[in-house]
Design a protein around this motif. Structure first.
Motif, PDB file in Angstrom:
ATOM      1  N   ASP A 110       0.836  -1.205   0.000  1.00  0.00           N
ATOM      2  CA  ASP A 110       0.000   0.000   0.000  1.00  0.00           C
ATOM      3  C   ASP A 110       0.874   1.258   0.000  1.00  0.00           C
ATOM      4  O   ASP A 110       0.562   2.239  -0.699  1.00  0.00           O
ATOM      5  CB  ASP A 110      -0.920   0.014   1.224  1.00  0.00           C
ATOM      6  N   GLN A 111       1.942   1.241   0.780  1.00  0.00           N
ATOM      7  CA  GLN A 111       2.891   2.363   0.768  1.00  0.00           C
ATOM      8  C   GLN A 111       3.494   2.550  -0.620  1.00  0.00           C
ATOM      9  O   GLN A 111       3.650   3.679  -1.105  1.00  0.00           O
ATOM     10  CB  GLN A 111       4.025   2.113   1.767  1.00  0.00           C
ATOM     11  N   GLN A 171       1.037   4.211  -3.018  1.00  0.00           N
ATOM     12  CA  GLN A 171       0.933   5.643  -2.738  1.00  0.00           C
ATOM     13  C   GLN A 171       2.173   6.389  -3.209  1.00  0.00           C
ATOM     14  O   GLN A 171       2.085   7.485  -3.765  1.00  0.00           O
ATOM     15  CB  GLN A 171       0.718   5.868  -1.239  1.00  0.00           C
ATOM     16  N   THR A 210       0.554  13.211  -0.927  1.00  0.00           N
ATOM     17  CA  THR A 210       0.479  11.760  -1.130  1.00  0.00           C
ATOM     18  C   THR A 210       1.749  11.067  -0.671  1.00  0.00           C
ATOM     19  O   THR A 210       1.710  10.043   0.015  1.00  0.00           O
ATOM     20  CB  THR A 210       0.222  11.443  -2.623  1.00  0.00           C
ATOM     21  N   SER A 245       2.560   8.767   3.051  1.00  0.00           N
ATOM     22  CA  SER A 245       2.682   7.324   2.831  1.00  0.00           C
ATOM     23  C   SER A 245       4.068   6.775   3.147  1.00  0.00           C
ATOM     24  O   SER A 245       4.216   5.608   3.494  1.00  0.00           O
ATOM     25  CB  SER A 245       2.333   6.973   1.382  1.00  0.00           C
TER      26      SER A 245
END
Length: 273
Positions: free
Chosen positions: A70-71, A74, A128, A132
């Motif tokens: 997920d990081q 992003q 963003t 992240s």
């Protein structure tokens, strides 16, 4: 090989990046910004920088835990926003009327609106990325932006640059961005010190080769610079050699293919120009 083939190992994650970009545009507070920024992203381009990031993570570890992946998504989204903001500003600076087969924002809405929209996209990018990534990466992103802007200033002040100045300009405005995209993604995936050095070197040399070929294709290089396709090929060879730190995989093959694609496609255009 086409870019579509290069995307194969990362197609799922690249689709997630596209969804994030769409969501960010849809969540903008004002309808006018949604319209203008949405128009810019209507024709997406090759998504080269997020592709480099996703492949660089995959070459290190292709089975990341969901939280890390997920990081990564992003981060890849943020660097694409950074790149997009720089393109919007570049179109204003250069007076370009078309980008990716459609009219530029400055042509449709005017220079003032285009500059402001570029600023908004930069703010979206920084938001963003900083939300992240671990905090140790913030300085890298800030310094990258400084180098990119400084390179543009140097280019504007040197209409007939020396070879050394030209190479420093393209390093600052193009190559470092690709290098950082690769390095941060690999670091997120748990790269060793040796792997980080290799992927950073890969991105830097790819960026140099890419910009030289692009400038040769557009005939933007002064003959006195003695910069040719052979210089781009030299940087391309260095980029491929830098991947020796990694075992063979689909991700490594795609990274090598990007270099070959940049050199072969661009060289064909240069030779036919």
């Amino acid at each position: 090989m086409q870019f579509e083939d290069i995307y194969c190992p990362i197609s799922k994650n690249l689709n997630l990046v596209e969804k994030e970009l769409k969501k960010i545009c849809e969540n903008l507070e004002t309808s006018c910004l949604q319209e203008i920024i949405g128009y810019f992203f209507k024709n997406p381009g090759k998504r080269l920088r997020p592709t480099l990031a996703l492949l660089s993570a995959g070459i290190v570890n292709n089975k990341l835990p969901k939280s890390t992946n997920d990081q990564l998504i992003q981060m890849a989204t943020g660097i694409e926003l950074m790149h997009s903001a720089s393109l919007i500003h570049d179109d204003v600076i250069d007076g370009d009327l078309f980008r990716r087969g459609q009219k530029t924002i400055n042509r449709i809405y005017g220079k003032k609106i285009a500059v402001l929209v570029g600023d908004v996209v930069y703010s979206l990018a920084f938001n963003t990325v900083t939300n992240s990534l671990p905090k140790e990466f913030d300085k890298i992103i800030v310094e990258l932006t400084e180098y990119m802007c400084a390179a543009e200033v140097i280019q504007a002040e040197n209409k007939s640059p020396s070879r050394e100045i030209y190479l420093n300009i393209i390093k600052g405005k193009t190559a470092l961005f690709m290098s950082v995209s690769c390095k941060i993604a690999a670091a997120l995936a748990g790269a060793t010190k040796n792997q980080l050095a290799g992927i950073e070197e890969y991105g830097l040399n790819l960026g140099m080769a890419y910009q030289i070929m692009d400038d040769c294709m557009d005939k933007d290089i002064n003959n006195q610079l003695n910069i040719t396709v052979e210089d781009a090929q030299l940087y391309g060879n260095r980029a491929i050699a830098a991947l020796d730190a990694f075992e063979d995989s689909a991700y490594k093959f795609s990274l090598i293919s990007i270099v070959n694609l940049v050199l072969c496609f661009s060289e064909a255009k240069v030779n036919s120009a």
